[in-house]
Motif scaffolding. Structure first.
Motif, PDB file in Angstrom:
ATOM      1  N   GLU B 513       0.838  -1.207   0.000  1.00  0.00           N
ATOM      2  CA  GLU B 513       0.000   0.000   0.000  1.00  0.00           C
ATOM      3  C   GLU B 513       0.873   1.258   0.000  1.00  0.00           C
ATOM      4  OE1 GLU B 513      -3.984  -1.786   2.199  1.00  0.00           O
ATOM      5  OE2 GLU B 513      -2.532  -0.588   3.367  1.00  0.00           O
ATOM      6  N   GLY B 514       1.964   1.168   0.803  1.00  0.00           N
ATOM      7  CA  GLY B 514       2.907   2.287   0.850  1.00  0.00           C
ATOM      8  C   GLY B 514       3.459   2.583  -0.534  1.00  0.00           C
ATOM      9  N   ALA B 515       3.904   1.510  -1.176  1.00  0.00           N
ATOM     10  CA  ALA B 515       4.516   1.667  -2.488  1.00  0.00           C
ATOM     11  C   ALA B 515       3.524   2.266  -3.483  1.00  0.00           C
ATOM     12  CB  ALA B 515       4.990   0.294  -2.976  1.00  0.00           C
ATOM     13  N   VAL B 516       2.306   1.734  -3.387  1.00  0.00           N
ATOM     14  CA  VAL B 516       1.271   2.237  -4.294  1.00  0.00           C
ATOM     15  C   VAL B 516       1.035   3.733  -4.038  1.00  0.00           C
ATOM     16  CG1 VAL B 516      -1.217   2.135  -4.820  1.00  0.00           C
ATOM     17  CG2 VAL B 516       0.132   0.033  -4.674  1.00  0.00           C
ATOM     18  N   ALA B 520       1.564   6.700  -6.562  1.00  0.00           N
ATOM     19  CA  ALA B 520       0.445   7.573  -6.901  1.00  0.00           C
ATOM     20  C   ALA B 520       0.851   9.045  -6.721  1.00  0.00           C
ATOM     21  CB  ALA B 520      -0.766   7.231  -6.026  1.00  0.00           C
ATOM     22  N   ALA B 521       1.578   9.272  -5.611  1.00  0.00           N
ATOM     23  CA  ALA B 521       2.017  10.644  -5.352  1.00  0.00           C
ATOM     24  C   ALA B 521       2.943  11.120  -6.459  1.00  0.00           C
ATOM     25  CB  ALA B 521       2.719  10.697  -4.000  1.00  0.00           C
ATOM     26  N   ARG B 522       3.882  10.193  -6.821  1.00  0.00           N
ATOM     27  CA  ARG B 522       4.834  10.569  -7.869  1.00  0.00           C
ATOM     28  C   ARG B 522       4.116  10.821  -9.189  1.00  0.00           C
ATOM     29  NH1 ARG B 522       8.942   5.989  -7.160  1.00  0.00           N
ATOM     30  NH2 ARG B 522       9.246   6.188  -9.432  1.00  0.00           N
ATOM     31  N   ILE B 523       3.159   9.969  -9.451  1.00  0.00           N
ATOM     32  CA  ILE B 523       2.402  10.132 -10.697  1.00  0.00           C
ATOM     33  C   ILE B 523       1.700  11.485 -10.694  1.00  0.00           C
ATOM     34  CG2 ILE B 523       0.337   9.286 -11.935  1.00  0.00           C
ATOM     35  CD1 ILE B 523       1.340   6.418 -11.127  1.00  0.00           C
ATOM     36  N   GLY B 524       1.175  11.839  -9.516  1.00  0.00           N
ATOM     37  CA  GLY B 524       0.490  13.143  -9.382  1.00  0.00           C
ATOM     38  C   GLY B 524       1.437  14.300  -9.710  1.00  0.00           C
ATOM     39  N   GLU B 525       2.637  14.197  -9.086  1.00  0.00           N
ATOM     40  CA  GLU B 525       3.635  15.256  -9.329  1.00  0.00           C
ATOM     41  C   GLU B 525       3.981  15.333 -10.804  1.00  0.00           C
ATOM     42  OE1 GLU B 525       7.051  14.440  -6.872  1.00  0.00           O
ATOM     43  OE2 GLU B 525       5.787  14.375  -5.055  1.00  0.00           O
TER      44      GLU B 525
END
Lengths: 99, 574
Positions: B513-516, B520-525
């Protein structure tokens, strides 16, 4: 023989079955023994073929059977009486003069 | 008259009422003929003759005359008093004794014949309407005859007389010694008469087995083999092998073993009227399972019989209490009978007779013989196997559900069970064993076979406790079966592993879940960055357009073409 002295008169009964050789021999042997030993007797012959019910009273098992009824004691001799000494001994049994 | 006509020859038979004998002779003695019974001293000749006459007089109102050459009528009656035939009463109606002993003072002088006696007995028979006559110990009288010819003549005479009188006649004669061979002087009797029966004996390891043999039976088939017989509490009893195996009703009803899980393994319990063999080493709980079986039967309201050997019933009751099996109350109420039999120094036949008597008296629906192997101790095993077979037959005929336990040697359980040849007789075979590992002996239970039922082929652990009997799953690990503490450990270990595995999954989920989340955060950035770059690109494109329009007039055609050939060089130049 010792039985000569008192000269008793024996009351005898002879059981036979019919008129076969055993019956005839027994009768003849008795007559011969009496003649030789010189004793007196009174004889009743019972033919069990004619009077079968009479065997039980005297406990007759075989034929011929000779019974001395008196003087007492009673004596029984079975067989065709061919052994003369045995008959005489049996008749004398119980008497003081006997063996 | 209880008679049976043999189909082919028209031989009429008169039942003796002696246990087993009528069966092996196809209905009894030849009616109106002479049968001779020969045997050594104490072989039971007198009992054979007397009991036959007593049975006929009492049960069928057929009068008889008993002619005794050796013993007085009083003595014969006194000897037979313990058998409960009620001879005193019979003596007044239907059974007539003739004391045919010669008086002791009788002197023999020459040959004689039986004619007179026979005439007298014939008369007696006529008067009382007798159907039977027995001449007991005729050898006593015949021995007085001078030779074999004379004896033979008297037997002929007896036969002729008998043909006229039409009595069923039993003549008994003693053989010279207590061996099974007839004294040669009397063999002629067997030749001359219509039926000759020999009462003999066999001695093995100082255990005597009495054997009855029908030497001949004119015009009739009969059992050819010697059959064991006994003079028991009620007199004469022979035990021929049952003539056929299938004469009993096949039942379908299920019966509980008293152990629920075992019933399950057996696909729903035992089938009523079947035989279960329990094999195993000493201490593998054969008796416990057997005790539970009879307890369960009693709980269902059925009568039960527990036959134990060389151990008292009280001991068994006490021992079973420790595993929660309470037989005492049922024993007191009479629903359960525990029969402690002595097997040592007795013939297997005598033991068999006791077992059969107990079954007949108690009429149980469930029977345990514990252990059956006690029978094998006596005489030879062949004989014991026959008896095992007969017990099974007797139980099947009665629809009795039977448990047989058998002690097996540790070394060769299969050989042990086949020696009594019981395993083939048993419908269900349950084998109990020990598994030794890590300093423990644990009991294992397995169903070797179970006819006519689906059953489990898995080994289970048998656990005894004060609460009773339970069956547990076993673990197998690397081809080995785990039980007891090992099983418990294995069970505990498995639970630990399950707990560990659950935690492991949770941790993994967290990590994932952490990795996801990170992704997700990186994808957002990156998405934001992408937007920005596109915006920049759009601005750039517009700038380039404005520039080209302004310079269109200023530049010559060649310049335009070159620019057209290398537009990127212009863009990348930014």
């Amino acid at each position: 023989m010792s039985i000569r002295d008192p000269r008793p008169r024996y009351r005898l009964r002879l059981y036979i079955a019919g008129s076969g050789p055993y019956a005839n021999r027994a009768k003849q042997n008795l007559v011969d023994a009496a003649a030789e030993a010189g004793f007196d007797y009174e004889l009743e012959v019972v033919d069990l073929i004619a009077e079968p019910q009479r065997a039980l009273g005297d406990r007759v098992v075989v034929t011929p059977t000779l019974i001395k009824l008196s003087p007492l004691p009673r004596a029984m001799v079975i067989g065709d009486l061919s052994d003369r000494d045995k008959i005489l001994a049996a008749l004398a049994a119980g008497r003081g003069a006997g063996q | 008259m209880a008679i049976r006509r043999a189909a082919a020859k028209g031989i009429v038979k008169a039942a003796t009422g002696l246990r087993g004998f009528d069966e092996m002779s196809g209905g009894g003695l030849p009616c109106g003929r002479v049968s001779v019974v020969i045997g050594g001293a104490g072989s039971g000749k007198t009992i054979f003759a007397l009991q036959t006459l007593a049975n006929a007089a009492r049960d069928r109102g057929e009068p008889g005359i008993f002619v005794a050459f050796e013993e007085s009528a009083d003595k014969i009656m006194a000897n037979a008093a313990s058998f409960g035939w009620n001879l005193q009463r019979l003596a007044n109606r239907g059974l007539f004794f003739i004391d045919a002993r010669l008086p002791v003072e009788a002197v023999q002088s020459g040959g004689f014949e039986l004619t007179g006696m026979l005439a007298s007995i014939g008369e007696r028979a006529r008067l009382m309407g007798a159907r039977w006559v027995a001449f007991d110990a005729i050898d006593v009288l015949l021995d007085l005859l001078p030779d074999a010819t004379a004896r033979r003549r008297e037997i002929s005479r007896l036969q002729e007389w008998n043909e006229r009188s039409n009595l069923t006649c039993i003549v008994t004669a003693r053989t010279g010694e207590a061996s099974s061979r007839m004294a040669p002087a009397y063999t002629y009797m067997a030749y001359m008469t219509d039926c000759a029966i020999q009462l003999g004996r066999r001695e093995t390891d100082s255990i005597v087995t009495r054997l009855l043999t029908i030497l001949k039976y004119r015009g009739s088939p009969h059992a050819e083999n010697s059959v064991p017989y006994l003079i028991g509490a009620r007199g004469f009893a022979a035990y021929p092998m049952p003539a056929f195996t299938g004469g009993y009703k096949v039942l379908r009803q299920r019966v509980s073993t008293g152990v629920a899980r075992l019933d399950t393994l057996l696909g729903g319990g035992l089938i009523r009227g079947t035989v279960t063999l329990l094999t195993g080493e000493p201490g593998t709980a054969k008796t416990t399972l057997s005790g539970r079986f009879v307890e369960a039967a009693c709980q269902r309201g059925e009568r039960a019989l527990y036959v134990c050997f060389d151990e008292s019933g009280a001991e068994i009751v006490r021992n079973l209490t420790s595993v929660g099996i309470e037989l005492g109350p049922y024993q007191q109420s009479g629903r359960l009978r525990i029969e402690g039999l002595v097997s040592r120094a007795r013939s297997s036949d005598a033991v068999f007779a006791d077992i059969l008597a107990a079954i007949e008296e108690n009429r149980p629906r469930a029977v345990v013989l514990d252990p059956l192997s006690a029978l094998g101790k006596q005489g030879n095993d062949m004989n014991a196997a026959d008896i095992a077979f007969r017990i099974v037959q007797e139980c099947k005929l009665r629809g009795v559900t039977l448990y047989l336990t058998s002690l097996l040697s540790e070394s060769d359980p299969v050989a042990g069970s086949t020696s009594l040849r019981v395993s083939t007789l048993a419908d269900t075979w349950i084998h109990l064993s020990y598994l030794v590992r890590s300093g423990e002996r644990n009991r294992a239970i397995a169903i070797v076979k179970s006819r006519g039922k689906a059953h489990s082929n898995q080994v289970r652990e048998l656990v005894l406790s004060s609460a009773g009997i339970t069956l547990e799953n076993v673990y197998s690990e690397e081809g080995e079966v785990l039980m007891g503490t090992m099983r418990t450990q294995r069970e505990a270990g498995a639970a630990e592993k399950r707990r560990y595995a659950t935690q492991e999954v949770a941790r993994e989920r967290e990590r994932l879940e952490g990795a996801v989340g990170q992704l997700a955060a990186r994808i957002g950035e990156q998405r934001i960055e992408l937007k920005a770059r596109r915006r920049e690109l759009a601005v750039n494109a517009r700038t380039a357009e404005d520039t080209s329009l302004r310079n269109l007039q200023e530049r010559d055609n060649t310049s335009i073409l070159r620019l057209a050939d290398h537009p990127e060089s212009k863009k990348s130049g930014k």
